[in-house]
Design a protein around this motif. Structure first.
Motif, PDB file in Angstrom:
ATOM      1  N   UNK D 143       0.836  -1.207   0.000  1.00  0.00           N
ATOM      2  CA  UNK D 143       0.000   0.000   0.000  1.00  0.00           C
ATOM      3  C   UNK D 143       0.867   1.251   0.000  1.00  0.00           C
ATOM      4  N   UNK D 144       0.356   2.323   0.611  1.00  0.00           N
ATOM      5  CA  UNK D 144       1.123   3.566   0.725  1.00  0.00           C
ATOM      6  C   UNK D 144       2.213   3.394   1.786  1.00  0.00           C
ATOM      7  N   UNK D 146       4.511   4.228   4.729  1.00  0.00           N
ATOM      8  CA  UNK D 146       4.411   5.179   5.826  1.00  0.00           C
ATOM      9  C   UNK D 146       5.755   5.425   6.495  1.00  0.00           C
ATOM     10  N   UNK D 147       6.578   4.394   6.520  1.00  0.00           N
ATOM     11  CA  UNK D 147       7.742   4.424   7.422  1.00  0.00           C
ATOM     12  C   UNK D 147       8.788   3.469   6.861  1.00  0.00           C
ATOM     13  N   UNK D 223       4.617  13.078   3.810  1.00  0.00           N
ATOM     14  CA  UNK D 223       4.281  12.640   5.158  1.00  0.00           C
ATOM     15  C   UNK D 223       4.968  11.353   5.588  1.00  0.00           C
ATOM     16  N   UNK D 224       5.589  10.658   4.654  1.00  0.00           N
ATOM     17  CA  UNK D 224       6.308   9.433   5.029  1.00  0.00           C
ATOM     18  C   UNK D 224       7.522   9.787   5.876  1.00  0.00           C
ATOM     19  N   UNK D 225       7.937   8.833   6.714  1.00  0.00           N
ATOM     20  CA  UNK D 225       9.086   9.082   7.575  1.00  0.00           C
ATOM     21  C   UNK D 225      10.180   8.062   7.289  1.00  0.00           C
ATOM     22  N   UNK D 245       7.160  -0.191   6.380  1.00  0.00           N
ATOM     23  CA  UNK D 245       5.781  -0.366   6.798  1.00  0.00           C
ATOM     24  C   UNK D 245       4.874   0.479   5.898  1.00  0.00           C
ATOM     25  N   UNK D 247       0.484   0.994   4.453  1.00  0.00           N
ATOM     26  CA  UNK D 247      -0.903   0.843   4.912  1.00  0.00           C
ATOM     27  C   UNK D 247      -1.417  -0.583   4.744  1.00  0.00           C
ATOM     28  N   UNK D 355       0.102  14.576   2.070  1.00  0.00           N
ATOM     29  CA  UNK D 355      -0.221  13.227   2.557  1.00  0.00           C
ATOM     30  C   UNK D 355      -1.504  12.735   1.922  1.00  0.00           C
TER      31      UNK D 355
END
Lengths: 397, 397, 397, 397
Positions: D143-144, D146-147, D223-225, D245, D247, D355
């Motif tokens: 998915x999108x 995130x991290x 917004x990703x870290x 990681x 979604x 985001x």
């Protein structure tokens, strides 16, 4: 034997009751408070409580109750503790102690003034692996602790109040970070002051006001660094891992997803669903005895043994208050994007610590940076000249 | 509460006592028998026993004693059980029950005739992981069980009597195989008869008369296969692994060497030595709570709860006798180099089982052998023509 | 550069071609034989072969072809090898070499008489992990090898001919056991004679004539034991593990299902399906570079380097023949339920080996059985009196 | 075929040469530059180079040289690149590209103006596991994103110049962080702009001026870290792990210490020492084929194929410059204790990303927060009222 009043009949209240009835097999939950009568009655039926009520004070004050176990949403902890203090009942309270350090400090002061036993239910500081690892750390097996990480990530909590910022006081930092902070603090040493915190927090996925993902660094006075990673948006189950690094060693602990129990199932054979997993087929990673592996058994044993012996448990309201103070700094930091100081109006640990030197003398004129045996059989030293600061290589023959 | 007489003050007696005093925290070892007085006295001091003696019968018969726990070398089990029968004391006996099935059968018959409670201390059938895995197996999560392996290998036992064939009755098959056999038997189903055994055994390294390494297959009446691998010559610690395979799934359990706890230490920082590891530096793999992970806690809880409730425990003398019968067949097989029948003069399980068919009909004319999605996106079937027996491929579009 | 004729356009032919074109990036598959013209044409298109045919001899004899790669069903290996011998073309043949040792021996003799290069494509003896492990074993890192296990289990092969006993010559023993046998033989030492085999085999699940599950022990002349476990009924993917145990150490290798690559996916985000996994959602365990991890790259590099240098490759037709002889004994044993001798009319290794003693003298009068530091800090020895054979304990102070 | 000039005869130059000669087996290192003549001569001998010199320009300009491989200390990269531009030689440069973004930008501009091929040797973005994981990420399997975390920690580098701040330009952030940053950037998407960095760095153990331990967060515009953890003070070997990681899923990669290869050795049997391990006895974790697992093979294949095809490699000088810019921000942040912006005077990716929302509608009036099947069989939903923002639980029946 302890006669316990449980406050709260939800997920965690039932988990606690399972451990309480199972572990020493002589303590009993005798009374239950829940906000809704039908919940209280059902819990009373399930666990054989002789008394149930939707009036919290009535339950706490009940003559059969020796000890009160608070398993309520965060916003109700303070009121419950105050009633325990009023009625002089021993109290153990789920984590986090307060929604912030002010609440936690008031709770701590109330129980101390009332002179009642009070324990902080930080179960992850009681897991069998944690206890064993702490023995090693305390005996010096890792040398000076440099870095203690703890991580708790999963797809989000069970009950609706967690997702409501007013009741919970925050998001995954309060819910999960409280564990991680206290774990790192134990490894680094409870006597060492946490001085400042840098935290990133974001609402990455969920339609909520609070953060669903955060990472933070906690600097301790002696130069050690604590680190936590928490998320309510992780996919794959509940990931609980700690890593501690010292000058002489490393410890890695996996408390849930990889514990030596692996299972594949097509799902054809059965309606069985593995607990807390996100899927019921394919590779699954069950835990042998969840209540034990998550520390509940050792926690309640320590709490009750402490209460019976008139000593403090390993995790106290003071510890809960220190954790809340670190969390407060994390929330401020996420806002200000600065390292924020940890405000500890009450501090009972050591003061003025500095980073211990671990420079190793190689000879009178040199420090040893590294010693290594390379591929080709060289026994190589990297040294630093104390006078000039120059780095040099030297071969041992 | 149980008031226990411990027979034997060695390694296993102390392990048991740690669990007994720790787990329910209300059972007590009140009396201790050891062959040497100084050992008995030391144990009594360490565990707070009010009575000690070098006369076994005196300890068993003592008025304060409710239950006798046999933690003696194998050659002394039968005599101890007979005394328990004589004095009508409940008894739990360490594994293996006897040195052979004849001994075990006599013990079983003695306790049954005396009408006393008797439990077989097969701890590895009580580990948290095993209990959870059994739930899944019983609920059908793995389908029909085809193959159950169990392995216990380590660098050899602690006490000298194990290495003496007369006292021990054999080598690592008796010491370790007894665990593995009962584990596999549980997974396959205790009601299914073990029919024959093929065993290879050798003395590969140690200067002893008994075997220090063995591998065996145990065939069950329903076509399932049990397998054990045992060794006293394994290097690297204690390797305890079970693997169960069924038509619908697989379970892999690691109970000791890889449980999510990893540690590296230079050894410079401390004198700490990790338990049972073969080294004290480098990468080590401690276990969080050995007594719990090895099943002692859940075992004694079952034993005492059963005794108090007047029911049988999960592991009985009958089970111990069946295990001994399988071991006898294994020893015969290692000699004759044949599959040897398991001789069970008493059998209380099912009779006449055959292999259950799990043929899957694809359509009226074909069995399904395999369905697969390949690299290149083909959805492929392998079928068998029921009439001709011919194997064919077919693509689903 | 090698100009290769591929015989067979199925799963394994394509896998080989991927490795051949990828690894040294200068060898080319120039010609392809397949039984069906459309398969040959498609392969020729996909891999850029200039020639394709359904006439095997035409392909082998083609002037552009230096080397023939046999990737055919087992029943066609011999005929293909004979044509290579006739046309004096270098040949490499997939595993197993023959359906039985008679076929394999004839193939070996044919290539030796023809004086052509011949290599046995035993890829699992070329995986990076295997090669590294062999270095350690050869350098003595594990001491004397006592026990070498190899296991290959998965839910069954891709092509229909595997399931047909006539074409394949057998079931999972031939398909998978050939790998395991040669792996164990390498670890134990190719010069050590395999003397006898005990095998259990059954058709547990599939509607086929051959075995879908087997376990066997292979005894070597020096007392070492080889062990294989193979199954076409395993659920959970492809499980490839080797374990080697010696007097001084242990090696565990996992080549497929647990290699440090773990992935969870809900499956919502994509149509992606992980290779060879039994499921496309939940926890999956991909392998980074399958062709490399399964040994194909190092295998072909060795084959071609050997052919170009005029030396033998690490795995020869002789090795393939020895493996077939062990398999023959396994099949006989599964029938007779006896240990069956390995019949090796041609044997080029050592003769008359016996078990090496590794008794350790403690002092003039005692052998050392075990040395251990126990829980309570005792430094304990277990010794055997050389004269009396008595076992005793002694404490070091 | 590529005829390569190697600049630098140290640890990394040799590692590169092993891969260059091994992988495609047709590229050759024909010339070597080293600062000391004896080193150059030895390297030339070991790798069969026809030319060696201590004059860098002479080596680069040599008529036989097609491509220059820079394997020098960080402070010499720029001068070497400028000479390649001057002599129009294709160039590949080890990581980090520069000591800072200014150096890196000048190098990038020089090669672009000269119109020469230039590749950035970021090997850890070419490991087999990384390449496979990237396929999954690109196909949407997680998915999108995130991290994305990456971690490289070990006990410190091999050569003395790393420990000298002037030559190296910094400590473990430059040495190891450059890998981690580019790994995370690949997973999150190279087109997404890294906007700011928060970094903690300290000299915890070593007697050096630069940092030996650092942790940083890199915020991306969407917004990703990104997160990196680097250390030269880690005990236990080289720990290389990535975690991504999204979604819809999670990927965990272990590239070195836990790859399915485990070994125990007493060390008695041999003088063998496992590479890079900190110990030579006890449990060790070798890697099958280091050069391959660390990405060198796939990296050089991509580089040479790209050069031969006239396309860009996957990792370019532009990428190296972006990485340096992130590192610069990390160093500033470690000083200022602020989030520091990433300064990118040249930016070729996307702009103005925000985001992406992944809110899930449950029905017209509610968002879905969580769906779960609990212990007791409840199928529970946690919803958010779109209008009021209230969180509620609902049971599906």
């Amino acid at each position: 034997m302890q006669r316990i009043a449980m406050l709260g009949s939800g997920f965690i209240g039932r988990f606690y009751a399972d451990s309480l009835h199972g572990q020493r097999s002589r303590d009993r939950v005798v009374a239950i408070y829940a906000r809704r009568e039908e919940s209280a009655r059902k819990f009373a039926d399930d666990y054989g409580c002789s008394f149930f009520s939707t009036d919290m004070e009535e339950v706490i004050a009940h003559a059969d109750v020796d000890m009160v176990c608070i398993a309520l949403p965060n916003n109700l902890h303070e009121a419950a503790v105050m009633l325990c203090a009023k009625h002089k009942k021993a109290v153990v309270c789920t984590k986090p102690l307060g929604r912030n350090a002010d609440e936690a400090l008031r709770m701590m002061q109330a129980v101390e003034e009332a002179g009642i036993f009070a324990g902080y239910l930080e179960d992850l500081c009681y897991t069998p692996k944690f206890l064993k690892a702490m023995e090693t750390v305390k005996s010096g097996g890792l040398g000076r602790i440099l870095w203690a990480k703890s991580r708790e990530t999963h797809p989000g909590p069970h009950s609706e109040w967690f997702w409501d910022k007013e009741q919970a006081g925050g998001g995954c930092i309060l819910d999960l970070g409280c564990h991680c902070i206290e774990i790192a603090r134990n490894y680094i040493g409870k006597e060492v002051r946490p001085v400042e915190v840098m935290c990133w927090a974001a609402t990455q996925v969920k339609p909520i006001d609070a953060e669903d993902h955060a990472i933070a660094l906690v600097k301790y006075e002696n130069g050690a660094i604590g680190q936590f990673e928490v998320s309510w948006t992780f996919r794959g189950g509940m990931d609980l891992r700690d890593e501690v690094m010292g000058t002489e060693g490393t410890i890695w602990i996996n408390s849930f997803l990889r514990t030596g129990f692996e299972m594949f199932t097509t799902g054809k054979g059965t309606a069985y669903v593995a607990e807390k997993a996100e899927s019921a087929t394919g590779w699954l990673f069950p835990v042998g005895d969840e209540v034990n592996e998550l520390g509940y058994n050792h926690m309640f044993t320590d709490m009750f043994t402490a209460a019976e012996a008139g000593r403090e448990p390993a995790e106290t309201f003071y510890d809960g208050y220190v954790v809340n103070a670190v969390i407060d700094a994390a929330y401020r930091s996420a806002q200000t994007k600065q390292w924020e100081p940890v405000r500890l109006p009450v501090w009972r640990g050591r003061e003025g610590l500095t980073q211990e030197s671990t420079l190793v003398d190689y000879d009178e004129n040199h420090y040893l940076i590294k010693e290594e045996i390379t591929h080709d059989g060289r026994h190589k030293l990297i040294l630093k000249d104390k006078a000039t600061g120059r780095i040099l290589e030297r071969d041992l023959i």
